[in-house]
Design an enzyme around this catalytic site. Structure first.
Site, PDB file in Angstrom:
ATOM      1  N   TRP A  59      -3.472 -64.422 112.641  1.00 33.01           N
ATOM      2  CA  TRP A  59      -2.955 -65.923 112.778  1.00 33.01           C
ATOM      3  C   TRP A  59      -2.648 -65.823 111.624  1.00 33.01           C
ATOM      4  CZ3 TRP A  59      -2.798 -70.774 115.310  1.00 33.01           C
ATOM      5  CH2 TRP A  59      -2.365 -71.488 114.672  1.00 33.01           C
ATOM      6  N   ASP A  62       3.421 -71.422 108.784  1.00 36.39           N
ATOM      7  CA  ASP A  62       4.599 -71.560 107.861  1.00 36.39           C
ATOM      8  C   ASP A  62       4.982 -70.248 107.301  1.00 36.39           C
ATOM      9  OD1 ASP A  62       3.513 -73.645 109.034  1.00 36.39           O
ATOM     10  OD2 ASP A  62       3.341 -74.536 106.676  1.00 36.39           O
ATOM     11  N   GLN A  78       1.891 -68.040 105.830  1.00 37.36           N
ATOM     12  CA  GLN A  78       0.364 -68.385 106.034  1.00 37.36           C
ATOM     13  C   GLN A  78      -0.241 -67.693 106.986  1.00 37.36           C
ATOM     14  OE1 GLN A  78      -1.024 -72.578 104.677  1.00 37.36           O
ATOM     15  NE2 GLN A  78       0.445 -71.136 103.911  1.00 37.36           N
ATOM     16  N   TRP A  86      -6.148 -70.467 113.075  1.00 40.24           N
ATOM     17  CA  TRP A  86      -6.011 -71.137 112.584  1.00 40.24           C
ATOM     18  C   TRP A  86      -7.310 -70.875 111.271  1.00 40.24           C
ATOM     19  CZ3 TRP A  86      -8.215 -75.519 109.276  1.00 40.24           C
ATOM     20  CH2 TRP A  86      -6.594 -75.837 108.563  1.00 40.24           C
ATOM     21  N   TRP A 121      -2.224 -73.777 101.077  1.00 36.30           N
ATOM     22  CA  TRP A 121      -1.296 -73.874 101.823  1.00 36.30           C
ATOM     23  C   TRP A 121      -0.372 -73.293 101.418  1.00 36.30           C
ATOM     24  CZ3 TRP A 121      -5.076 -73.669 104.596  1.00 36.30           C
ATOM     25  CH2 TRP A 121      -6.166 -74.671 104.812  1.00 36.30           C
ATOM     26  N   SER A 122       0.688 -74.252 101.976  1.00 36.10           N
ATOM     27  CA  SER A 122       2.675 -73.896 102.148  1.00 36.10           C
ATOM     28  C   SER A 122       2.687 -74.469 100.835  1.00 36.10           C
ATOM     29  CB  SER A 122       2.525 -74.774 103.081  1.00 36.10           C
ATOM     30  OG  SER A 122       2.766 -74.274 104.578  1.00 36.10           O
ATOM     31  N   ASP A 156       3.219 -79.153 100.200  1.00 35.44           N
ATOM     32  CA  ASP A 156       4.665 -78.432 100.238  1.00 35.44           C
ATOM     33  C   ASP A 156       5.143 -78.772  99.252  1.00 35.44           C
ATOM     34  OD1 ASP A 156       2.294 -77.806 102.599  1.00 35.44           O
ATOM     35  OD2 ASP A 156       3.827 -79.050 104.230  1.00 35.44           O
TER      36      ASP A 156
END
Length: 543
Positions: A59, A62, A78, A86, A121-122, A156
């Protein structure tokens, strides 16, 4: 917020954790992404792309922290190292000298602290001049009861910029109820951050803002502008939010007050569903960066799948990145223009140039000698017979709905005309990208559509049709369309990049050498092809 020192400062929020933290770039627990022996069979998959960025398996979503550093382009993204769905998210990392061919590197950011238990995370990257090391100061920002920010609404961070007041500034996406928010934080030393009392920007009824982006554009040039450049009357600003509710990227153009740290969209530049989008198809969580080597602003965007989760698991991968796009302000000052980076043209081979031709109503013209499953095509139309254009009903304000109702098989007057891509020999499968022209109250209106309704005989795919109005005058301008075709993706650029549309399709018949490419006109009135050039595309070396 993850702080790397090259000093490279990486920011990303913790969706359900306790804020922002930093993780070191070098990591021996996870293996590198590339294992050619294990993944050799992936190249035989008919829907795996030939020149779009994707990891060998699993997977991806972003794009994170894209940048150029000492002549090398870096892309983080990601990634789930454990499967094609995910979860288990880390920052994977690849490098390139040309934005086309990519070399995998070790995973850069991974959960190794208690605050990172739910994933990395992003976020973004800001370049400083020292070494790339882990900072002991993390977390440096966090959603807390004191600042009254919910942990699930702290997402983000943008690339930071240094203000004239000597303070670093960064923007974080959030929401309160249905109101989208952009918080601004300031710091003198990039370690201790204070949330500004006023918001950079906000908008009612837009929901959660994630993957926010904020950057300047030149008013009178296509040359990119660095965020650290001097402010002045020849610069406007773009604010982009990825709306979690709709999974679309919207942007506005406006003014930035560097003293108050407030952004104000220009009159007519609207936040939310009725505003401008980077792309009216599959394109989300985008991230820009300033390419200092070529003085241009480049945009990355994630293209997710339209296949079923079970099919993704079977093929062993999910998600690709769009071809990087150069973005600049249109001469109107009201919207951005987007165009694939020039470097992608190095993959062009076996050019086919067809002569000027009138396409009568109901006709189809095959483009010969092109590997139609992996191609780049540019076509330009000249239109006449405007008095015969269909009237535009004032209620037809939703272009996607209009395209769904008036697909490629629905005959009109001026249109549909455009391209049939991934077409099978007997036309059981095809994806159509086309224009229609309507007569509005005071002008002619151009509709651009990407119709996936007949893209595959597989009933499990999402075959949503996309649409957008294109701000061109068809009476005085030719209508141009460029499509990048790559096995399971079609990226289309209408009106020299004024409207962009990306589709994912998974034909069963129209694959590899059995795919065909056509120009077509299903309108009752003729149109003239003034230019048609197509190229087979070589395979890029990606991961």
């Amino acid at each position: 917020m993850a702080i790397f020192s090259a000093r490279l400062f990486f920011f990303f929020p913790i969706l359900f954790g306790h804020g922002i933290f930093e993780l070191e770039a070098s990591h021996h627990i996870y293996q590198t992404l590339q294992n050619l022996d294990e993944f050799a069979s992936a190249t035989s998959q008919p829907h795996r792309t030939g020149y779009h960025f994707q990891p060998p398996k699993n997977w991806m979503n972003d794009p994170n922290g894209p940048m150029i550093y000492k002549g090398i382009y870096h892309l983080f993204y990601q990634y789930n190292p454990k499967g094609a769905v995910w979860g288990n998210i880390v920052w994977a990392h690849s490098t390139s000298r040309d934005l086309v061919n990519w070399t995998p590197q070790k995973l850069a950011i991974y959960p190794s602290q208690r605050s990172a238990i739910d994933g990395a995370w992003s976020g973004s990257a800001t370049i400083f001049p020292d070494e790339w090391v882990k900072s002991p100061k993390n977390p440096v920002m966090a959603p807390t009861p004191e600042n009254q920010i919910n942990a699930s609404s702290f997402r983000d961070p943008t690339t930071a910029w240094l203000g004239a007041d000597g303070r670093w500034k960064v923007v974080i996406g959030s929401r309160i109820n249905c109101k989208g928010l952009a918080y601004l934080y300031r710091s003198k030393d990039f370690v201790y951050w204070i949330k500004a009392k006023t918001l950079l920007h906000s908008a009612e009824d837009t929901g959660m803002w994630e993957c926010v982006d904020f950057f300047p554009v030149s008013v009178n040039s296509s040359v990119g502008v660095d965020m650290l450049s001097i402010l002045g009357p020849n610069v406007k600003y773009v604010f982009k939010a990825s709306l979690d509710d709709t999974k679309h990227d919207y942007y506005t153009v406006g003014e930035y007050d560097p003293v108050k740290d407030v952004y104000t969209p220009d009159e007519g530049s609207v936040d939310g569903d009725s505003g401008l989008r980077y792309d009216y198809g599959k394109f989300y969580a985008s991230k820009s960066f300033f390419d200092s080597a070529k003085n241009r602003m480049i945009l990355w965007g994630w293209i997710n799948e339209s296949s079923s989760v079970s099919d993704d698991i079977k093929k062993g991968w999910s998600g690709i990145q769009a071809i990087p796009r150069v973005i600049w302000l249109d001469k109107s000052g009201k919207q951005l223009l987007q165009w694939p980076i020039k470097e992608i043209e190095m993959l062009r081979t076996n050019a086919v140039h067809l002569p000027r031709k009138v396409l009568q109503g109901g006709s189809v013209l095959e483009v010969p000698r092109v590997t139609a499953a992996q191609a780049d095509v540019e076509i330009t139309f000249k239109v006449s017979h405007f008095r015969k254009a269909e009237g535009l009903d004032p209620s037809w304000t939703n272009p996607q709905l209009l395209c769904s109702q008036k697909g490629a098989s629905v005959r009109g007057s001026l249109g549909p005309f455009g391209l049939l891509v991934f077409a099978s020999k007997g036309m059981q499968e095809y994806t159509s990208v086309f224009f229609r022209i309507f007569k509005g109250q005071n002008k002619y209106v151009v509709l651009m559509c990407s119709d996936q309704s007949r893209s595959s005989l597989n009933p499990d795919n999402d075959k949503t049709t996309y649409g957008a109005f294109v701000d061109v005058d068809p009476v005085h301008e030719h209508l141009s369309l460029r499509s990048l075709i790559d096995h399971s993706v079609v990226e289309s650029f209408g009106g020299q990049g004024k409207s962009c549309m990306t589709a994912r399709v998974y034909p069963i018949l129209a694959i590899n050498e059995d795919a065909h490419l056509h120009a077509f006109n299903n309108g009752s009135k003729s149109v003239t092809i003034t230019r048609l050039s197509a190229w087979s595309m070589k395979k890029a070396n990606i991961n």
